[in-house]
Enzyme design. Sequence first.
Site, PDB file in Angstrom:
ATOM      1  N   ARG A  82       0.837  -1.203   0.000  1.00  0.00           N
ATOM      2  CA  ARG A  82       0.000   0.000   0.000  1.00  0.00           C
ATOM      3  C   ARG A  82       0.874   1.255   0.000  1.00  0.00           C
ATOM      4  O   ARG A  82       0.556   2.244  -0.657  1.00  0.00           O
ATOM      5  CB  ARG A  82      -0.935  -0.035   1.214  1.00  0.00           C
ATOM      6  CG  ARG A  82      -2.023   1.020   1.173  1.00  0.00           C
ATOM      7  CD  ARG A  82      -3.095   0.753   2.212  1.00  0.00           C
ATOM      8  NE  ARG A  82      -2.590   0.908   3.574  1.00  0.00           N
ATOM      9  CZ  ARG A  82      -3.289   0.609   4.667  1.00  0.00           C
ATOM     10  NH1 ARG A  82      -4.521   0.133   4.559  1.00  0.00           N
ATOM     11  NH2 ARG A  82      -2.766   0.781   5.857  1.00  0.00           N
ATOM     12  N   LYS A 184      -2.575   6.516   1.492  1.00  0.00           N
ATOM     13  CA  LYS A 184      -2.410   7.005   2.864  1.00  0.00           C
ATOM     14  C   LYS A 184      -1.479   8.213   2.843  1.00  0.00           C
ATOM     15  O   LYS A 184      -0.313   8.144   3.229  1.00  0.00           O
ATOM     16  CB  LYS A 184      -1.861   5.874   3.742  1.00  0.00           C
ATOM     17  CG  LYS A 184      -2.637   5.738   5.049  1.00  0.00           C
ATOM     18  CD  LYS A 184      -2.317   4.460   5.775  1.00  0.00           C
ATOM     19  CE  LYS A 184      -2.750   4.544   7.214  1.00  0.00           C
ATOM     20  NZ  LYS A 184      -4.204   4.502   7.396  1.00  0.00           N
TER      21      LYS A 184
END
Length: 341
Positions: A82, A184
């Site tokens: 991620r 993120k």
Amino acid sequence: MEKKNIDWANLGFGYHETDKRFVANYKNGNWDEGTLTSDDKVVISECAGVLQYAQTCFEGMKAYTTEDGHIVIFRPDLNGARMEDSCRRLEMPVFPKERFVDAVVQTVKANAAYVPPFGSGATLYIRPYMFGSSAVIGVKPAEEYQFRVFTTPVGPYFKGGAKPITIRVSDYDRAAPHGTGHIKAGLNYAMSLYPIMEAHRQGFDENMYLDAATRTKVEETGGANFIFVTKDGKVVTPKSDSILPSITRRSLVAVAKDYLGLEVEEREVCFDEVKDFAECGLCGTAAVISPVGKINDHGKEICFPSGMEKMGPVTQKLYETLTGIQMGRIQAPEGWIKVVE
Ligand SMILES: *Cc1c(COP(=O)(O)O)cnc(C)c1O
């Protein structure tokens, strides 16, 4: 190894400096080897990309002690993957996920004395992050970057049981279609501070964000994905390109299907259908699942049948099964548990 003398059960969620952190630097197109250091200070240009144009992203995960005394981390490879996605979207150099996992393991090992003992409910929170460190004044990506990993012991998320929370439907948007909601990035959090503080001032625990384009579909909160349970026991979780792909949510979906034999729907969820669900929870690393008892939509309340005292029965089962897997009481699927030592 002797544990630090810390009152584990009464730790909050705050920064508590530990002994070592990992630092790697990117310069002239390459990452250096990286090293563990005792120096907790970052020294960068006053004009660093991160300070001027918020070129930064992060990850969050936990290390904890299992019943049989091992220090483990839950699915760090997914955090590494991620973070690669976050870096690409922010024009930052990728720190390869294999190296990411290695850096995380090194950092946890070096701070093993801060990993709370089994049964304390506390964990060692791990914060990998990256930022543009060289000077940029014209709007463009930095040329130099720093990747760091620090740890901090944090207390049990729920002190005295998981009490359902009350959230409000936000009038602010979290993520634009085709924006940065799926990564993120620090910037997603900077702009969420006003809405979350406003929610708190009005007596709510969290914001429910709807899709920015139509304001008819459920997205997520500022830091956790939604999971719903229908009255006939199906698990439903919103699907959208502007939701941050929570590793906890993806793991709960697998647990629901493969361990509990539940039907799972990952699909668009209209806000209009939320009133018909039996249970609602927020999922993320910090709490695993936080039960939602009530949603306030501009004064109109949706009260889930599970009430304000405890988690709904399906949410409870999901919570117990996933935490059982994490703690080593239940056999984990292949590759989910990374043993540090
Ligand atoms: C980190 C985060 C989550 C939770 O992800 P986990 O991998 O489960 O910890 C959910 N939503 C947002 C916006 C996040 O930043």
